[in-house]
Design a protein around this motif. Structure first.
Motif: not given
Length: 317
Positions: A74, A110, A133-134, A137, A140-141, A179
């Motif tokens: 991240i 993602t 992390t995935n 992410t 966040k998206v 993350a």
């Protein structure tokens, strides 16, 4: 009438323990693996994707779609040093043939996770056996991503504050602490975590390990080959056999027999400590007055766990 299987996406960093956990989930009568997403962890994400293809080839399951994630944490960090599982994260085994990477999906990990939850809202279980992390992410998206998951299972973190990569942090959380923080704070769906303590306290004996690897199946011989160097190193160091991701797999496929105790808690991740960066912090005494966001597995039946490993080895052809 047969019960319909739950749809499962496995998010993995493609290490040795990931391989056996993936084999267990592919065998499961409970879950149908509809995709595997790759995350930087035991090695860089490009190598992780190759490792996952090697694992699926050993299982004769290259029909499962594989999606590669981003190369950075991240905060934009790339390199992770984890020599125990080898430079390639899969034991540096020269006898394992390189895979055909052309079968990798072009869609990112993602994007695939977000798309699948939109196509199948409320139906997908996410199993995280690498850094988060995935997952972070995706949140966040698409902030609504977690609300579309059926549930989430995580192998990572530690509730005693005793680390396996630093003095106080577990590897998966320490590989991307930000993350892990985002995931615990924002995922929202029912979330179950198996931390490092359960793995360290309930590993099979070395005699049991050698029993597992005595079976001749293709997957079992693959595991024996990739484990060769780490196992030899562990024995030389006087360490116990301590698998990790397999514990989460066992808790998912047979919770009524494997899981003996859980705790509903609020937990977060330390991001500012000099010595505790990446450590999971559990509010056991409700000091923070926050609603629980995790179910932590605190006790398992180690004999039932070993039986799952043994059945996986026996059923291999």
């Amino acid at each position: 009438m047969a019960t319909q299987k739950k749809k499962l996406v496995i998010d993995t960093d493609g290490g040795i323990d990931d391989a056996q956990a993936i084999f267990i989930m592919l065998d499961s009568n409970v879950y149908d693996v509809i995709g595997i997403t790759c995350v930087r962890g035991n090695s860089g994400v490009e190598q992780v994707a190759r490792n996952v293809l090697k694992i699926l080839r050993a299982a004769n399951r290259l029909n499962v779609p594989v999606f590669s994630g981003g190369p950075f944490s991240i905060l934009g960090e790339k390199a992770i040093k984890n020599s125990y599982q080898g430079d390639d994260g899969l034991g540096d085994c020269p006898s394992i043939q390189e895979p055909d990477v052309s079968v990798l999906q072009t869609e990112t990990a993602t994007d695939a996770m977000i798309r699948l939850t939109k196509e199948l809202p409320g139906e997908i279980t996410l199993m995280c056996i690498g850094p988060l992390t995935n997952l972070a992410t995706a949140l966040k998206v698409d902030p609504d991503f977690g609300s579309r998951l059926r549930d989430c299972f995580i192998m990572g973190g530690n509730y005693y504050g005793k680390g396996n990569i630093t003095v106080s942090a577990e590897f998966n959380f320490h590989a991307d602490p930000e993350a892990a923080y985002i995931a615990l704070e924002q995922v929202g769906c029912p979330t179950t975590l198996v931390g490092w303590e359960v793995c360290e306290e309930n590993g099979p004996t070395w005699d049991q390990y050698h029993q597992l690897r005595s079976f001749p199946g293709k997957r079992n011989q693959f595991l024996k080959a990739i484990e060769d160097k780490p196992v030899a190193f562990s024995i030389k160091q006087g360490w116990n056999y301590s698998p990790a991701d397999e514990f989460l797999a066992a808790c998912m496929v047979d919770p009524s027999h494997v899981v003996m105790e859980t705790k509903r808690v609020y937990a977060t991740v330390e991001l500012g400590g000099k010595f505790t960066y990446g450590q999971m912090v559990v509010d056991w005494n409700k000091v923070l007055k926050r609603d629980p966001n995790l179910t932590i597995v605190t006790k398992i039946d180690k004999n039932e766990f070993f039986n799952i490993l043994l059945n996986s080895a026996k059923n291999d052809i």
